[in-house]
Design an enzyme around this catalytic site. Structure first.
Site, PDB file in Angstrom:
ATOM      1  N   THR A  24     -23.608  37.588 101.313  1.00  0.00           N
ATOM      2  CA  THR A  24     -23.680  36.719 102.495  1.00  0.00           C
ATOM      3  C   THR A  24     -23.520  37.523 103.794  1.00  0.00           C
ATOM      4  OG1 THR A  24     -22.450  35.153 101.108  1.00  0.00           O
ATOM      5  CG2 THR A  24     -22.778  34.538 103.415  1.00  0.00           C
ATOM      6  N   HIS A  84     -23.462  28.004 101.726  1.00  0.00           N
ATOM      7  CA  HIS A  84     -23.337  28.275 100.284  1.00  0.00           C
ATOM      8  C   HIS A  84     -23.857  27.073  99.484  1.00  0.00           C
ATOM      9  CE1 HIS A  84     -21.229  31.996 100.646  1.00  0.00           C
ATOM     10  NE2 HIS A  84     -20.056  31.519 100.960  1.00  0.00           N
ATOM     11  N   ARG A 242     -15.539  45.388 100.397  1.00  0.00           N
ATOM     12  CA  ARG A 242     -14.734  46.022  99.338  1.00  0.00           C
ATOM     13  C   ARG A 242     -15.414  47.325  98.959  1.00  0.00           C
ATOM     14  NH1 ARG A 242     -14.152  46.045  93.757  1.00  0.00           N
ATOM     15  NH2 ARG A 242     -16.164  45.022  93.566  1.00  0.00           N
ATOM     16  N   GLY A 244     -19.189  47.236  97.974  1.00  0.00           N
ATOM     17  CA  GLY A 244     -20.597  47.092  98.346  1.00  0.00           C
ATOM     18  C   GLY A 244     -21.522  47.905  97.460  1.00  0.00           C
TER      19      GLY A 244
HETATM   20  P1  PAP Z   1     -19.014  35.449 100.998  1.00  0.00           P
HETATM   21  O1  PAP Z   1     -20.113  34.899 100.157  1.00  0.00           O
HETATM   22  O2  PAP Z   1     -17.653  34.998 100.582  1.00  0.00           O
HETATM   23  O3  PAP Z   1     -19.237  35.281 102.469  1.00  0.00           O
HETATM   24  P2  PAP Z   1     -20.125  38.102 100.598  1.00  0.00           P
HETATM   25  O4  PAP Z   1     -20.364  38.768 101.887  1.00  0.00           O
HETATM   26  O5  PAP Z   1     -21.296  37.587  99.855  1.00  0.00           O
HETATM   27  O6  PAP Z   1     -18.963  37.024 100.759  1.00  0.00           O
HETATM   28  O7  PAP Z   1     -19.415  39.068  99.574  1.00  0.00           O
HETATM   29  C1  PAP Z   1     -18.784  40.241  99.855  1.00  0.00           C
HETATM   30  C2  PAP Z   1     -19.463  41.265  98.989  1.00  0.00           C
HETATM   31  O8  PAP Z   1     -20.569  41.828  99.719  1.00  0.00           O
HETATM   32  C3  PAP Z   1     -18.523  42.398  98.672  1.00  0.00           C
HETATM   33  O9  PAP Z   1     -18.969  42.948  97.442  1.00  0.00           O
HETATM   34  P3  PAP Z   1     -18.001  43.786  96.485  1.00  0.00           P
HETATM   35  O10 PAP Z   1     -16.767  42.964  96.286  1.00  0.00           O
HETATM   36  O11 PAP Z   1     -18.769  43.977  95.221  1.00  0.00           O
HETATM   37  O12 PAP Z   1     -17.737  45.072  97.171  1.00  0.00           O
HETATM   38  C4  PAP Z   1     -18.784  43.306  99.850  1.00  0.00           C
HETATM   39  O13 PAP Z   1     -18.327  44.624  99.663  1.00  0.00           O
HETATM   40  C5  PAP Z   1     -20.298  43.216  99.939  1.00  0.00           C
HETATM   41  N1  PAP Z   1     -20.823  43.588 101.249  1.00  0.00           N
HETATM   42  C6  PAP Z   1     -20.357  43.243 102.467  1.00  0.00           C
HETATM   43  N2  PAP Z   1     -21.110  43.781 103.434  1.00  0.00           N
HETATM   44  C7  PAP Z   1     -22.074  44.504 102.820  1.00  0.00           C
HETATM   45  C8  PAP Z   1     -23.150  45.315 103.300  1.00  0.00           C
HETATM   46  N3  PAP Z   1     -23.347  45.482 104.587  1.00  0.00           N
HETATM   47  N4  PAP Z   1     -23.955  45.901 102.390  1.00  0.00           N
HETATM   48  C9  PAP Z   1     -23.733  45.731 101.068  1.00  0.00           C
HETATM   49  N5  PAP Z   1     -22.729  44.989 100.552  1.00  0.00           N
HETATM   50  C10 PAP Z   1     -21.907  44.382 101.415  1.00  0.00           C
END
Ligand code: PAP
Length: 298
Positions: A24, A84, A242, A244
């Site tokens: 997201t 969502h 976290r 990514g």
């Molecule tokens: P949400 O649906 O609750 O808003 P969302 O942003 O979809 O959250 O989820 C966070 C995940 O996207 C995290 O994944 P992970 O736990 O596997 O690490 C987060 O690290 C990842 N994320 C956030 N920003 C980016 C980015 N710019 N590029 C790639 N992954 C990202």
């Protein structure tokens, strides 16, 4: 019901849709920077000072129990909103072919979604409540007990809509955006009717957008590093960054858990034409892609 009763859709609305933890934050940033690319300088971009949650309004959070939608009614067109909600919960006036509003959806390998959700849930756990075990989180996820409904139904709702109405719904996969970010950004821009011009290509605007929205760049911005928790916003910006990565599940799920999840996924998607690439993880840092038969860094 609140959306049906109170939301006033506009034909120019652009909706960034996701099942939680599928990308997201990333997709909000990408779409925001694609559609506003002529309004800001990349060196002084709003995404360097604000989290994408503050730039792209979250639809569900803006339709209050009393029906007030003032905060989104006042936005200029085209409105960029995030949700969502499953596709089936949107009113017909938004999903039928007479409406021009568009949905950009992103989904992700459910094994990585589960791991991401589990970490996030434990961050939000109130003090004194024992942490949620991975086994418990796994069990709930497999049974379809997830925010906004079972993961697989969420994906299929948008996937089927993208087949029926390809001009209305675009489905992306987190893994594809990781692998080919430039191609995916161009795809989103084409879908939204704002393709990159040859001049923009020459100026490497697509590359700028990809760099600006990358995990490395965004997670290193002060606004996303600091603890931004407040009474109104109990979640900190940093909680959305976290690792990514693709394939982090291998560091958490047992082989049996991953096999069960893959089986459920295969069953749910059978005959739909939709699938996630299955990567054979060789170690925590390399996987073999069965499509191109190459070793890739996770
Ligand atoms: P949400 O649906 O609750 O808003 P969302 O942003 O979809 O959250 O989820 C966070 C995940 O996207 C995290 O994944 P992970 O736990 O596997 O690490 C987060 O690290 C990842 N994320 C956030 N920003 C980016 C980015 N710019 N590029 C790639 N992954 C990202």
């Amino acid at each position: 019901m609140l959306i049906d009763d109170h939301f006033n859709p506009r034909p120019t609305d652009i909706i960034v849709a996701t099942s939680p933890k599928c990308g997201t934050t990333w997709l909000r940033a990408l779409v925001f920077s694609i559609i506003n690319r002529n309004s800001f300088d990349f060196s002084d971009h709003p995404l360097r000072k604000a989290n994408p949650r503050d730039l792209v309004h979250f639809l569900e959070a803006h339709i209050r129990g009393d029906g007030s939608t003032a905060s989104i009614d006042g936005l200029p067109s085209p409105r960029l909103l995030s949700t969502h909600l499953p596709y089936s919960l949107f009113p017909e006036c938004m999903t039928d072919d007479t409406s021009a509003c568009r949905f950009v959806y992103i989904c992700r390998d459910p094994k990585d979604v589960l791991v991401s959700k589990w970490h996030f849930a434990n961050k939000l756990r109130p003090k004194g409540v024992p942490p949620l075990s991975l086994e418990e989180a796994f069990d709930l996820f497999c049974k379809g007990v997830s925010h906004y409904g079972p993961f697989w139904d969420h994906v299929l709702g948008y996937w089927k809509a993208s087949l029926e109405s390809p001009k209305k719904v675009l489905c992306l996969k987190y893994e594809d955006v990781k692998k080919e970010p430039l191609g995916c950004v161009r795809k989103v821009a084409n879908f939204l009717g704002v393709p990159f011009t040859p001049e923009e290509e020459n100026k490497e605007i697509v590359e700028e957008i990809v760099k600006l929205c990358s995990f490395e760049n965004m997670s290193n911005q002060d606004v996303n590093k600091s603890d931004t928790r407040s009474q109104e916003k109990p979640i900190s910006n940093s909680d959305f960054f976290r690792k990514g990565e693709v394939g982090d599940w291998v560091n958490h799920l047992s082989p049996q858990m991953s096999e069960i999840l893959d089986q459920i996924t295969e069953q749910k998607f059978q005959g739909t034409g939709f699938s996630f690439h299955r990567f054979l993880v060789l170690s925590s840092s390399y996987y073999l892609c069965p499509l191109c038969c190459s070793f890739n860094n996770v």
